[in-house]
Scaffold this motif. Structure first.
Motif, mmCIF file in Angstrom:
data_model
loop_
_atom_site.group_PDB
_atom_site.id
_atom_site.type_symbol
_atom_site.label_atom_id
_atom_site.label_comp_id
_atom_site.label_asym_id
_atom_site.label_seq_id
_atom_site.Cartn_x
_atom_site.Cartn_y
_atom_site.Cartn_z
ATOM 1 N N UNK A 1 -6.140 47.948 38.702
ATOM 2 C CA UNK A 1 -5.929 49.005 39.706
ATOM 3 C C UNK A 1 -5.054 48.477 40.846
ATOM 4 N N UNK A 2 -4.083 49.267 41.255
ATOM 5 C CA UNK A 2 -3.260 48.933 42.412
ATOM 6 C C UNK A 2 -4.035 49.252 43.682
ATOM 7 N N UNK A 3 -3.754 48.509 44.733
ATOM 8 C CA UNK A 3 -4.568 48.612 45.940
ATOM 9 C C UNK A 3 -3.672 48.609 47.172
ATOM 10 N N UNK A 4 -4.008 49.459 48.153
ATOM 11 C CA UNK A 4 -3.278 49.516 49.420
ATOM 12 C C UNK A 4 -4.270 49.835 50.528
ATOM 13 N N UNK A 5 -4.083 49.209 51.686
ATOM 14 C CA UNK A 5 -4.958 49.467 52.828
ATOM 15 C C UNK A 5 -4.304 50.479 53.763
ATOM 16 N N UNK A 6 -5.116 51.405 54.282
ATOM 17 C CA UNK A 6 -4.623 52.373 55.262
ATOM 18 C C UNK A 6 -5.576 52.407 56.444
ATOM 19 N N UNK A 7 -5.038 52.791 57.586
ATOM 20 C CA UNK A 7 -5.809 52.884 58.820
ATOM 21 C C UNK A 7 -5.708 54.312 59.346
ATOM 22 N N UNK A 8 -6.840 54.851 59.813
ATOM 23 C CA UNK A 8 -6.862 56.176 60.426
ATOM 24 C C UNK A 8 -7.656 56.092 61.722
ATOM 25 N N UNK B 1 -10.997 63.625 49.962
ATOM 26 C CA UNK B 1 -10.718 64.605 48.920
ATOM 27 C C UNK B 1 -9.339 64.423 48.315
ATOM 28 N N UNK B 2 -8.346 64.134 49.153
ATOM 29 C CA UNK B 2 -6.983 63.931 48.658
ATOM 30 C C UNK B 2 -6.919 62.745 47.702
ATOM 31 N N UNK B 3 -7.597 61.663 48.053
ATOM 32 C CA UNK B 3 -7.575 60.460 47.209
ATOM 33 C C UNK B 3 -8.168 60.757 45.835
ATOM 34 N N UNK B 4 -9.339 61.383 45.821
ATOM 35 C CA UNK B 4 -10.034 61.637 44.552
ATOM 36 C C UNK B 4 -9.292 62.672 43.714
ATOM 37 N N UNK B 5 -8.808 63.729 44.351
ATOM 38 C CA UNK B 5 -8.103 64.784 43.613
ATOM 39 C C UNK B 5 -6.841 64.266 42.934
ATOM 40 N N UNK B 6 -6.212 63.259 43.527
ATOM 41 C CA UNK B 6 -4.980 62.714 42.947
ATOM 42 C C UNK B 6 -5.252 61.623 41.915
ATOM 43 N N UNK B 7 -6.535 61.384 41.617
ATOM 44 C CA UNK B 7 -6.865 60.409 40.584
ATOM 45 C C UNK B 7 -7.074 58.995 41.087
ATOM 46 N N UNK B 8 -7.310 58.841 42.385
ATOM 47 C CA UNK B 8 -7.521 57.517 42.950
ATOM 48 C C UNK B 8 -8.968 57.276 43.337
ATOM 49 N N UNK B 9 -9.201 56.121 43.927
ATOM 50 C CA UNK B 9 -10.515 55.756 44.431
ATOM 51 C C UNK B 9 -10.350 55.187 45.835
ATOM 52 N N UNK C 1 -4.426 53.823 39.480
ATOM 53 C CA UNK C 1 -4.117 53.125 38.225
ATOM 54 C C UNK C 1 -2.641 52.801 38.037
ATOM 55 N N UNK C 2 -1.728 53.556 38.667
ATOM 56 C CA UNK C 2 -0.302 53.280 38.493
ATOM 57 C C UNK C 2 0.438 53.536 39.803
ATOM 58 N N UNK C 3 1.625 52.954 39.954
ATOM 59 C CA UNK C 3 2.361 53.061 41.223
ATOM 60 C C UNK C 3 2.649 54.500 41.638
ATOM 61 N N UNK C 4 2.980 55.358 40.679
ATOM 62 C CA UNK C 4 3.316 56.737 41.022
ATOM 63 C C UNK C 4 2.135 57.456 41.670
ATOM 64 N N UNK C 5 0.938 57.224 41.121
ATOM 65 C CA UNK C 5 -0.262 57.855 41.686
ATOM 66 C C UNK C 5 -0.544 57.323 43.081
ATOM 67 N N UNK C 6 -0.405 56.001 43.257
ATOM 68 C CA UNK C 6 -0.651 55.407 44.568
ATOM 69 C C UNK C 6 0.337 55.950 45.599
#
Length: 407
Positions: A1-8, A23-31, A56-61
């Motif tokens: 799995x590809x991984x990226x950190x975000x701050x809000x 919701x956006x993360x899960x709906x797009x197939x991420x975790x 799972x892939x760069x395009x999804x991330x």
């Protein structure tokens, strides 16, 4: 799995931003994993979270991160990337498309606010500053911001103050106490005036047909309206009533159709154009009443935008749609409150030109228009389903009652 950190950061919970991000993360197939979360300990203190986003892939991330940026998330502190426009009106393929939320661009290590904020624009470096520019107005070679790092959006947060925009922002129904809402709108107009913000009225011909022109004229004469935006039809029927006492050929005193009344609006156009336009018709004494008369007398600027269905049109109407859009945008600068009164065409057009922070009140007999406008993503927009004539009468009465408190 590809991984990226975000701050809000912000009022993430009560403004529903965090739930939408999850919701956006899960709906797009991420975790996602919550790495850090600090809840504001008071209604004024913002919350903070740091998330790990997995895909799972760069395009999804990339797709997930793009969606999170529109909710105010930042993924890195790199400067924004720019590429030149290929030709007039032709953007680089990776151009960033704006929302109506306040946006910031990181340039040379500094976060710069984007000027002329509005939705569906490119961000162009022009005049030494990043600004929103409509696609067709971007010039060849101008630097255009690209999707990715160095862009930050500030979503609107739910107001901490009790106001009509707080309790009505998610309620659009004919079954509300309209008097309470209208009184709240009057208070907001007072706040806008105190803050030195423009109050804009976007109006349709139903204002004339319903008798709302009289209280609207009172508002203009008493200094409550700073800008008037409309189309040809509104001005035509207002002038028809001023000259012939009819609107759409219907006598505005008896409510009965007059013989040959279907030509009255054409007669009004002809007469006013012969006089040299609306201001000239007022100055000559041809037009002595009505909304346009009050606007000219009070020197309230107005912009009339044309459409393909217009009769005439009046000389004052801008028939080039691009020029009309520019004129609307210029007139809206400095707006703090916008009244959208019984006009779908012009209300939606103005809604697309306004930043989300501008409070908007949409009044219409049908629920569909207020719902469409409130779905712009702004918690500063309310809709009221009622007769526009009634709304304006009550609003004028509320403002008159509050006149001693007006600065």
């Amino acid at each position: 799995m590809l991984r990226e950190h975000v701050v809000m950061e912000g009022h993430l919970i009560d403004s529903d931003i965090l739930r939408r991000a999850f919701g956006r993360i899960v709906e797009e197939g991420g975790q996602f994993e919550v790495l850090e979360f600090r809840v504001g300990t008071s209604n004024a203190e913002p919350s903070y979270t740091r998330l790990a986003v997995l895909a799972p892939e760069p395009e999804t991330l990339d797709r997930i991160l793009e969606g999170l940026r529109y909710l105010g998330a930042s993924t890195s502190v790199d400067d924004a990337r720019f590429a030149p426009a290929e030709a007039d009106g032709i953007l680089p393929d990776e151009f960033y498309s704006t929302t109506n939320f306040d946006t910031f661009v990181r340039i040379s290590g500094r976060w710069e606010p984007v000027l002329d904020q509005r939705m569906d624009c490119a961000i162009v470096q022009r005049g030494g500053s990043p600004r929103c520019v409509k696609q067709g107005q971007v010039l060849r070679g101008e630097p255009v911001a690209l999707r990715g790092s160095g862009l930050r959006v500030r979503p609107l947060e739910r107001s901490r103050d009790y106001s009509v925009f707080g309790f009505m922002s998610e309620r659009i129904s004919a079954e509300v106490n309209k008097g309470i809402v209208i009184a709240g709108v009057a208070r907001e107009m007072g706040r806008a005036r105190t803050a030195g913000e423009k109050i804009v009225a976007v109006v349709g011909p139903a204002v004339i047909h319903s008798g709302g022109d009289v209280p609207l004229g009172d508002l203009i004469r008493n200094g409550w309206i700073d800008v008037l935006l409309a189309g040809n039809a509104f001005a035509v029927h207002d002038l028809e009533k001023a000259i012939l006492r009819t609107s759409l050929g219907v006598c505005q005193m008896s409510g009965r159709g007059v013989e040959g009344g279907s030509r009255n609006h054409l007669f009004a156009i002809n007469t006013v154009n012969r006089a040299g336009g609306i201001a000239a018709a007022v100055a000559s004494g041809l037009v002595t009443s009505g909304v346009m008369h009050e606007a000219v007398r009070a020197r309230v600027p107005f912009v009339l935008a044309g459409s393909i269905r217009d009769d005439g049109p009046l000389r004052d109407v801008i028939t080039d749609v691009i020029e009309a859009q520019k004129a609307y945008a210029g007139a809206l600068e400095g707006a703090g409150l916008c009244l959208m009164l019984a006009t779908a065409l012009h209300s939606i057009a103005v809604g697309n030109l306004l930043p989300a922070r501008v409070r908007t009140v949409c009044v219409d007999m049908s629920e569909s228009l207020p719902i469409k406008l409130s779905n712009r993503g702004s918690m500063q927009a309310i809709g009221l389903v009622t007769d526009v004539g009634y709304f304006l009468e009550r609003l004028a009465a509320e403002l008159k009652a509050a006149e001693p408190m007006r600065p």
